[in-house]
Design a protein around this motif. Sequence first.
Motif, PDB file in Angstrom:
ATOM      1  N   UNK A 181       8.480  54.783 -10.551  1.00 43.53           N
ATOM      2  CA  UNK A 181       7.401  55.225 -11.349  1.00 43.53           C
ATOM      3  C   UNK A 181       6.309  54.162 -11.134  1.00 43.53           C
ATOM      4  N   UNK A 182       6.590  52.769 -11.518  1.00 44.16           N
ATOM      5  CA  UNK A 182       5.677  51.680 -11.203  1.00 44.16           C
ATOM      6  C   UNK A 182       5.189  51.682 -10.056  1.00 44.16           C
ATOM      7  N   UNK A 183       5.965  51.785  -8.907  1.00 48.20           N
ATOM      8  CA  UNK A 183       5.647  51.880  -7.564  1.00 48.20           C
ATOM      9  C   UNK A 183       4.498  52.780  -7.124  1.00 48.20           C
ATOM     10  N   UNK A 184       4.680  53.948  -7.782  1.00 47.35           N
ATOM     11  CA  UNK A 184       3.682  54.934  -7.800  1.00 47.35           C
ATOM     12  C   UNK A 184       2.260  54.738  -8.166  1.00 47.35           C
ATOM     13  N   UNK A 185       1.982  53.627  -8.751  1.00 50.64           N
ATOM     14  CA  UNK A 185       0.785  53.219  -9.391  1.00 50.64           C
ATOM     15  C   UNK A 185      -0.465  53.586  -8.214  1.00 50.64           C
ATOM     16  N   UNK A 186      -1.501  54.172  -8.695  1.00 51.42           N
ATOM     17  CA  UNK A 186      -2.639  54.187  -7.824  1.00 51.42           C
ATOM     18  C   UNK A 186      -3.061  52.813  -7.608  1.00 51.42           C
ATOM     19  N   UNK A 187      -3.474  52.438  -6.307  1.00 49.61           N
ATOM     20  CA  UNK A 187      -4.171  51.176  -6.042  1.00 49.61           C
ATOM     21  C   UNK A 187      -5.462  50.687  -6.715  1.00 49.61           C
ATOM     22  N   UNK A 188      -5.992  51.970  -7.355  1.00 48.76           N
ATOM     23  CA  UNK A 188      -7.299  51.718  -7.902  1.00 48.76           C
ATOM     24  C   UNK A 188      -7.052  51.472  -9.346  1.00 48.76           C
ATOM     25  N   UNK A 189      -5.800  51.527  -9.922  1.00 49.89           N
ATOM     26  CA  UNK A 189      -5.917  51.160 -11.344  1.00 49.89           C
ATOM     27  C   UNK A 189      -5.586  49.943 -11.729  1.00 49.89           C
ATOM     28  N   UNK A 190      -5.982  49.625 -13.095  1.00 47.19           N
ATOM     29  CA  UNK A 190      -6.187  48.320 -13.526  1.00 47.19           C
ATOM     30  C   UNK A 190      -4.493  47.758 -13.615  1.00 47.19           C
ATOM     31  N   UNK A 191      -3.503  48.710 -13.863  1.00 44.09           N
ATOM     32  CA  UNK A 191      -1.930  48.076 -14.126  1.00 44.09           C
ATOM     33  C   UNK A 191      -1.682  47.806 -12.687  1.00 44.09           C
ATOM     34  N   UNK A 192      -1.991  48.447 -11.604  1.00 44.48           N
ATOM     35  CA  UNK A 192      -1.552  48.185 -10.134  1.00 44.48           C
ATOM     36  C   UNK A 192      -1.987  46.747 -10.120  1.00 44.48           C
ATOM     37  N   UNK A 193      -3.160  46.560 -10.108  1.00 48.19           N
ATOM     38  CA  UNK A 193      -3.929  45.010  -9.793  1.00 48.19           C
ATOM     39  C   UNK A 193      -3.048  43.952 -10.640  1.00 48.19           C
ATOM     40  N   UNK A 194      -2.908  44.194 -11.826  1.00 48.57           N
ATOM     41  CA  UNK A 194      -2.102  43.336 -12.446  1.00 48.57           C
ATOM     42  C   UNK A 194      -0.755  42.933 -12.168  1.00 48.57           C
ATOM     43  N   UNK A 195       0.036  44.297 -11.965  1.00 48.89           N
ATOM     44  CA  UNK A 195       1.462  43.943 -11.465  1.00 48.89           C
ATOM     45  C   UNK A 195       1.424  43.365 -10.001  1.00 48.89           C
ATOM     46  N   UNK A 196       0.408  43.591  -9.202  1.00 51.82           N
ATOM     47  CA  UNK A 196       0.413  42.969  -7.735  1.00 51.82           C
ATOM     48  C   UNK A 196       0.268  41.667  -8.110  1.00 51.82           C
ATOM     49  N   UNK A 197      -0.699  41.148  -9.043  1.00 51.38           N
ATOM     50  CA  UNK A 197      -0.680  39.738  -9.084  1.00 51.38           C
ATOM     51  C   UNK A 197       0.686  39.020  -9.644  1.00 51.38           C
ATOM     52  N   UNK A 198       1.209  39.578 -10.403  1.00 52.95           N
ATOM     53  CA  UNK A 198       2.460  39.118 -10.906  1.00 52.95           C
ATOM     54  C   UNK A 198       3.619  38.990  -9.631  1.00 52.95           C
ATOM     55  N   UNK A 199       3.699  40.023  -8.920  1.00 54.28           N
ATOM     56  CA  UNK A 199       4.809  40.227  -7.765  1.00 54.28           C
ATOM     57  C   UNK A 199       4.096  39.133  -6.742  1.00 54.28           C
ATOM     58  N   UNK A 217       0.921  50.380  -1.055  1.00 55.40           N
ATOM     59  CA  UNK A 217       0.894  49.211  -0.318  1.00 55.40           C
ATOM     60  C   UNK A 217       2.175  48.395  -0.318  1.00 55.40           C
ATOM     61  N   UNK A 218       2.232  47.302   0.907  1.00 54.10           N
ATOM     62  CA  UNK A 218       3.840  46.946   0.903  1.00 54.10           C
ATOM     63  C   UNK A 218       4.066  45.883  -0.507  1.00 54.10           C
ATOM     64  N   UNK A 219       2.804  45.708  -1.219  1.00 61.22           N
ATOM     65  CA  UNK A 219       3.134  44.882  -2.564  1.00 61.22           C
ATOM     66  C   UNK A 219       4.465  45.779  -3.524  1.00 61.22           C
ATOM     67  N   UNK A 220       4.136  47.020  -3.311  1.00 61.97           N
ATOM     68  CA  UNK A 220       4.983  47.599  -4.248  1.00 61.97           C
ATOM     69  C   UNK A 220       6.349  48.064  -3.732  1.00 61.97           C
ATOM     70  N   UNK A 221       6.910  47.553  -2.230  1.00 58.89           N
ATOM     71  CA  UNK A 221       8.006  47.701  -1.972  1.00 58.89           C
ATOM     72  C   UNK A 221       9.235  46.954  -2.872  1.00 58.89           C
ATOM     73  N   UNK A 222       9.061  45.874  -3.180  1.00 55.52           N
ATOM     74  CA  UNK A 222       9.825  44.959  -3.773  1.00 55.52           C
ATOM     75  C   UNK A 222       9.508  44.717  -5.383  1.00 55.52           C
ATOM     76  N   UNK A 223       8.458  45.778  -5.903  1.00 51.45           N
ATOM     77  CA  UNK A 223       8.357  45.551  -7.223  1.00 51.45           C
ATOM     78  C   UNK A 223       9.412  45.968  -8.135  1.00 51.45           C
ATOM     79  N   UNK A 224       9.634  45.090  -9.095  1.00 47.32           N
ATOM     80  CA  UNK A 224      10.935  45.008 -10.150  1.00 47.32           C
ATOM     81  C   UNK A 224      10.468  45.224 -11.815  1.00 47.32           C
ATOM     82  N   UNK A 225      11.411  45.506 -12.304  1.00 45.41           N
ATOM     83  CA  UNK A 225      11.207  45.476 -13.857  1.00 45.41           C
ATOM     84  C   UNK A 225      10.600  44.052 -14.365  1.00 45.41           C
TER      85      UNK A 225
END
Length: 1205
Positions: free
Chosen positions: A467-485, A516-524
Amino acid sequence: WGPSGILCLCFLGSNGALCQCGSVRDKHDSVATGDFFGAAIMTQWNSQQHSSECPTDAYGELHFAGSGHRHSHFLRLSCDTPPELVYTLMTSHWGLPSPNLVVSVVAGDGHEKIKPWVKDVLRNGLVRAAQSTGAWILTGGLREGIARCVGEAVRDHNAAAPASSQKKVIAVGLAPWGLVHNRQQLVNPQGSFPARYYVQNTTRDSCCLDNNCQAFLLVDDGTVGRRGGETTFRASLEDYISHLRTGIWGSGSIEIPVLCMLTSGDCSMLERLDASLRKATPWLVLAGSGPVADLVCELQNILPPATLSPTSGVEEGVDHGSVSAELRDLIRDKVRRYVPTGTELEKLVDHALSIYQTIDLITVFHGNQEGSDDFDTVLLKALVSASKRISSEASECTEELKLAVAWNRVDIAKAELFNGDIQWKYNDLEDSMTDALINDKPQFVRLFCENGLNILDYLTYQRLESLYCSLSDTSLAYSLLHKRLTERQLLAGSVPPVDGPATALLKNGQNFGSGPTSAIELSLFEVSRLLWDLLGDVCQPFYYGPLGLDPFTSTRKSLKHINKLLKSECSYRSQRCLSPWAALFIWAVLQNRSEMAIYFWEMTGESVLSALGGCKMLRELSKFESETESKVAMKELAQTFENLAHDVFAECYQNTEGRSFTLLIKKSPVWGNVTALQMAIAADARLFFSHDGVQALLSQIWWGDMERSTEVWKLIVTFFLPPLVFTDIITFRSVEQEEEVKAETAPHAKDYDSMDRNDATAYSLANIIQKPFLVSRWRRFWFAPVTSFLGNVLMYFLFLLLFAYVLLVDFKPPPPQGPAPSEIALYFWVFTLVCEEIRQTFYGASSFMVQRMKNYIQDVWNKCDLTAILLFIIALCCRMFHWSYDFGRSVMAIDFMVFTLRLIHIFAVHRQLGPKIIIVGKMVKDVFFFLFFLAIWLMAHGVANQALLYSYDPRPHWIFRRVFYRPYLHIFGQIPIDEMDADKLEPSKCTHNMTLIDAGAEPCLSTYANWLVVILLVVYLLFTNIVLVNLLIAMFSHTFSKVQEHSDTYWKFQRYNLIVEYHSRPCLAPPFIIISHIHLFLKRYIRQIPSVKSQHFAIELRGRKANRLNTWEAIQKENVLSAQNKRQRESDTARLQRTAIKVESVIKQLGEIRDHDQRLRLLEAELEFCCNSLSWMADALCQSDLIKAESPRPLLKGEDTLIST
């Protein structure tokens, strides 16, 4: 962009002036007009053989001159252009939303007359269904025929619908380039942004582009003035879209449904219909709209053919030789009846036979009988029937549910699927639930959870990650998670490209979605770090248990552990989520999905804490959001959750006071062992703190076991005469009184007795420590925060008196003469203050030392304390030496001011002074803005005044005095007229000699432009004394009124911090606090005795006690929601909506009655005709000799009586 234009390479024309492509000879180049192959060889022009592609010269934005519509997008392309490129262009570059449905409206040549009921179906049926489903409508794009009717229907919808609904109806025009009128206005090899397009005579049908379309695809097959050039590309685009999936990143549970709608049509439409049915594209035919549509309806009325097996593809066609001659003759008669044919009759019959073999992909809609109200349901049924035709394994109910979810039509789902006739299983709802979650359809989520979906089985940690991998790339949460990843991948040494494709796998290996590829290995772990950034150290990290992490582990070690864990099997992903509703609530809040988040909040436990947690996360997210609209939406949703927390706690407090207090200080294992009070202060929930229940708990903690009605003078007397604590001068609450209060507040709560007894331990020191009377009474007085506060205030005043005495009277010279004993006592006093600041810094609530120091520095008054201590240390060091003695004394004087200002914080607990202190703090900010404007005007006037009065004066200190100091004094009326006005000048020893001035002589005033000096002074005083000062007064008035309006709320919120501060302080005040520090060190670190006072603000409940409290809180939440729903139902808006629905129902019934009346009239007319015909036949037979009747003819009732009379 690929080649898209078409050029004719061969001129073929019988008369020599016009080519078979439709263009004149002058439009062809020399190569095309040359007879290189001979006319006898090439007699028929073909687009593929006699044309070539070239780069497109018409694309960009289109502005219709004279219309107020927004710009449309357009593109000239060849008929062989790959549809995937066009679709990517439309969605990625043009910004068109991905469709949940595609309806391709197909008609004849554009000159046919459209019946009124067909227009009504398009306006009230098709467009409304498109709006509710988020559909694309593919039309001809020209202002003629059915395409014009569709454009007008879209225009009428956009005129009445809000902006959000307008984006859901996208009209795409596909027209042949050679047929477009004034197409040369669109030609620009560099692109047109925009191209101005002029349309003449819009009242009649024409081949001009329709300005009601949002996008135009102008298909060029090389012909000019001919129709049908776009048919091939249109069919390819429909087929390509039908293989894509709905939802974000294509995460929907179904492919995008494509439906062709046939209205009228000519003989060429049979070939188009046959080719589309071979690709299994469903069709909806409007019966009665035209000849071809009526022919298809007649074909459906024939006995059904032998159905093809699902494995036999529909694209291979039909073996016409196996068709009986009788059937062929029957179809030939029907074709000849409806379609005017010539020599191609047999070809049309073959197409009709092929259509007949796939007639189950066609749904017939009798619009003149059924009406347009249920057109969206007709579309749904048509697509469901088509899906059954394609796959024999497809369940009708499941496919219908998936379509309803894709269209977000919960009303259809409730009426057709969840009406009690179908017993849904978990497996049937799993994919649709995922689709509803990802694509923000909370009504379906609620519907599924109420009809058989178990959220405990559904939400595993793997699915939560998906569900977190499915976030839209335009959302703020996606950019914050991508930064941590990215940070974790940098440590692991593998950073994938940002723009690559990604696929997140669901349970059972399904293709869940791509991003995006950054969502492939997104974890908790990234989710946990994001929540830590938002919530801070107020609670322990989330999801550390399943990941096998220790909350006290450093970040770098945690990153290494996660990288190692993700390379293994990751067994935690198959585990069930322990708190599924809370996890989904956090997921929805991070995406700012208000309706979804509120529903998950209704379902989760610990309602007050969950609402405050959502409020905290949203307010932190709003600080990162750059878009104003999203920022405002986050703040509004945060306020909504704060209001919900306030309302639920108010209901709890009204029900039972004791349990509501426990609710505030109970640790939550779901939210990282945080309490509601801690979350509220972190979320800046001032409205929540203003509630009487929260203040009652704080007051009870503030007074400890003493009665809240105790006078202050009694506390002061007892403080200086401690033995009075054993007398009755101060009244303490007894345990029996507390039990009586609890019995009064909850007389019917016998099942909660054990929990209520635990409530008493939350804030009663007497129940925690069973000591003898003398020890108990002594501890109950000195351990109360109010006693600690009073002692600190009194001793602080003594400290300031000692400080002032030393500074004014007993400040001795440097050693060996000084310092004096009083000054040494002052040094020791400050040393105890430093020890207390060290205790506050390193013994905070956070687990990490760095975080404790950050929390300490963030407080304004701690900064004030640090400043005062640092100044004191500097002054102490400087006063010990003769060369810096005066400087040290000066710093000591400044330090006294800082220590004195510290008194402001002490009086923040006062009900009247507390809000005034807040007002003063906000006014200080206003002063800085005022000083900014004042400094600009002051410097402008000072420099000009100095330049006009003194032609030469190089002394820096005098320049500073005259440029800044004197103009500042002018504001307060200190104006030296004798130095500025030439008429008031007095004789003085001055000179104009620059050499003497450089030597130190006084320069003379310049009287050249003295009149200008006076004018500038008047203007300066006018601006500063009237404009700027009044501006400052207005700013102060605004700040005062703004804070005063909510002064009680501000004070109650600020009061909590002060109570917590003095609750955690030792009972003795400086300088005697050093004794408490030694005692605490021995007790906590030597004897390892835990703190008793810590239970006043945080207790831990487990087992039945925690379950009972959560159940009781859930009951109060249901009461609040029921009251809100009742108020909403009784509101004027809800009443108007119900009235509107009833009126619409009545109007619909009246329409049905009118239709029935018309039908009855027709039946009566036909019956009368039949009766007259039968009477005529009877009379004729009676008069003839053919039949000899043995009995007289029958008579009507009443007729025999009339004859007898």
